[in-house]
Scaffold this motif. Sequence first.
Motif, PDB file in Angstrom:
ATOM      1  N   THR A  55      35.478  42.360  35.502  1.00  0.00           N
ATOM      2  CA  THR A  55      36.042  41.090  35.033  1.00  0.00           C
ATOM      3  C   THR A  55      37.442  41.314  34.471  1.00  0.00           C
ATOM      4  OG1 THR A  55      33.833  40.234  34.551  1.00  0.00           O
ATOM      5  CG2 THR A  55      35.692  39.134  33.469  1.00  0.00           C
ATOM      6  N   THR A  56      37.593  42.354  33.676  1.00  0.00           N
ATOM      7  CA  THR A  56      38.905  42.686  33.114  1.00  0.00           C
ATOM      8  C   THR A  56      39.897  43.029  34.219  1.00  0.00           C
ATOM      9  OG1 THR A  56      37.849  43.517  31.106  1.00  0.00           O
ATOM     10  CG2 THR A  56      40.119  44.235  31.526  1.00  0.00           C
ATOM     11  N   LEU A  57      39.463  43.834  35.183  1.00  0.00           N
ATOM     12  CA  LEU A  57      40.363  44.223  36.270  1.00  0.00           C
ATOM     13  C   LEU A  57      40.786  43.032  37.122  1.00  0.00           C
ATOM     14  CD1 LEU A  57      38.721  47.602  37.330  1.00  0.00           C
ATOM     15  CD2 LEU A  57      40.817  47.270  35.984  1.00  0.00           C
ATOM     16  N   TYR A  58      39.857  42.128  37.425  1.00  0.00           N
ATOM     17  CA  TYR A  58      40.212  40.933  38.200  1.00  0.00           C
ATOM     18  C   TYR A  58      41.174  40.049  37.414  1.00  0.00           C
ATOM     19  CZ  TYR A  58      36.950  41.843  42.012  1.00  0.00           C
ATOM     20  OH  TYR A  58      36.314  42.387  43.093  1.00  0.00           O
ATOM     21  N   PHE A  59      41.005  39.980  36.110  1.00  0.00           N
ATOM     22  CA  PHE A  59      41.930  39.221  35.271  1.00  0.00           C
ATOM     23  C   PHE A  59      43.318  39.865  35.306  1.00  0.00           C
ATOM     24  CE2 PHE A  59      43.608  37.998  31.010  1.00  0.00           C
ATOM     25  CZ  PHE A  59      43.736  36.638  31.264  1.00  0.00           C
ATOM     26  N   PHE A  60      43.381  41.179  35.194  1.00  0.00           N
ATOM     27  CA  PHE A  60      44.663  41.894  35.281  1.00  0.00           C
ATOM     28  C   PHE A  60      45.314  41.669  36.646  1.00  0.00           C
ATOM     29  CE2 PHE A  60      43.848  45.571  32.027  1.00  0.00           C
ATOM     30  CZ  PHE A  60      43.800  44.650  31.011  1.00  0.00           C
ATOM     31  N   MET A  61      44.507  41.725  37.711  1.00  0.00           N
ATOM     32  CA  MET A  61      45.032  41.504  39.057  1.00  0.00           C
ATOM     33  C   MET A  61      45.618  40.102  39.184  1.00  0.00           C
ATOM     34  SD  MET A  61      41.825  43.321  41.005  1.00  0.00           S
ATOM     35  CE  MET A  61      41.976  42.367  42.486  1.00  0.00           C
ATOM     36  N   THR A  62      44.916  39.122  38.616  1.00  0.00           N
ATOM     37  CA  THR A  62      45.386  37.735  38.663  1.00  0.00           C
ATOM     38  C   THR A  62      46.734  37.608  37.962  1.00  0.00           C
ATOM     39  OG1 THR A  62      43.120  36.890  38.707  1.00  0.00           O
ATOM     40  CG2 THR A  62      44.847  35.353  38.020  1.00  0.00           C
TER      41      THR A  62
END
Length: 155
Positions: A55-62
């Motif tokens: 979840t954190t990584l997808y948020f960073f990617m976004t």
Amino acid sequence: MLKNKFLSFLLFALVTFSASAIGGLATVGFKEPWYSLIIKPSFNPPDWIFAPVWTTLYFFMTIAIWKFWHSKNRDMNTIYLYFIHLIFNTTWSIVFFVFHKIVLAMIVLVILILLIIILIIRFKRVNLYSYYLMIPYLLWCLFALLLNISLIILN
């Protein structure tokens, strides 16, 4: 302008987290009992760690792609590459958890890592914030590659 930035963030979040949702559905629907029965390395993280990390990584990617999008020197080929990389991100979960093809999943993961490296290089030229946000993702995928290789060896 603020409205456009908010809308673009929502669109990038929707696309990015759609990849997450598809991968998550593949994992939840097909993980067991297969995953519990394979031999895992001693450094395999507990299952509960994956949801908050991803979840954190997808948020960073976004945020990374959104900041890149709003950079004055952005190029569309990098945006397209970002979307292509999301396809490989999702494909890994499907190949690994749905089809239980550990070697093929490793190949997908290597391609994903190469795409992430290319994105990081392209982001660095345009927006350092985007560049830095992608580094934890690369490191996690490299760790995933180590896990994936270990699973091939152990099974």
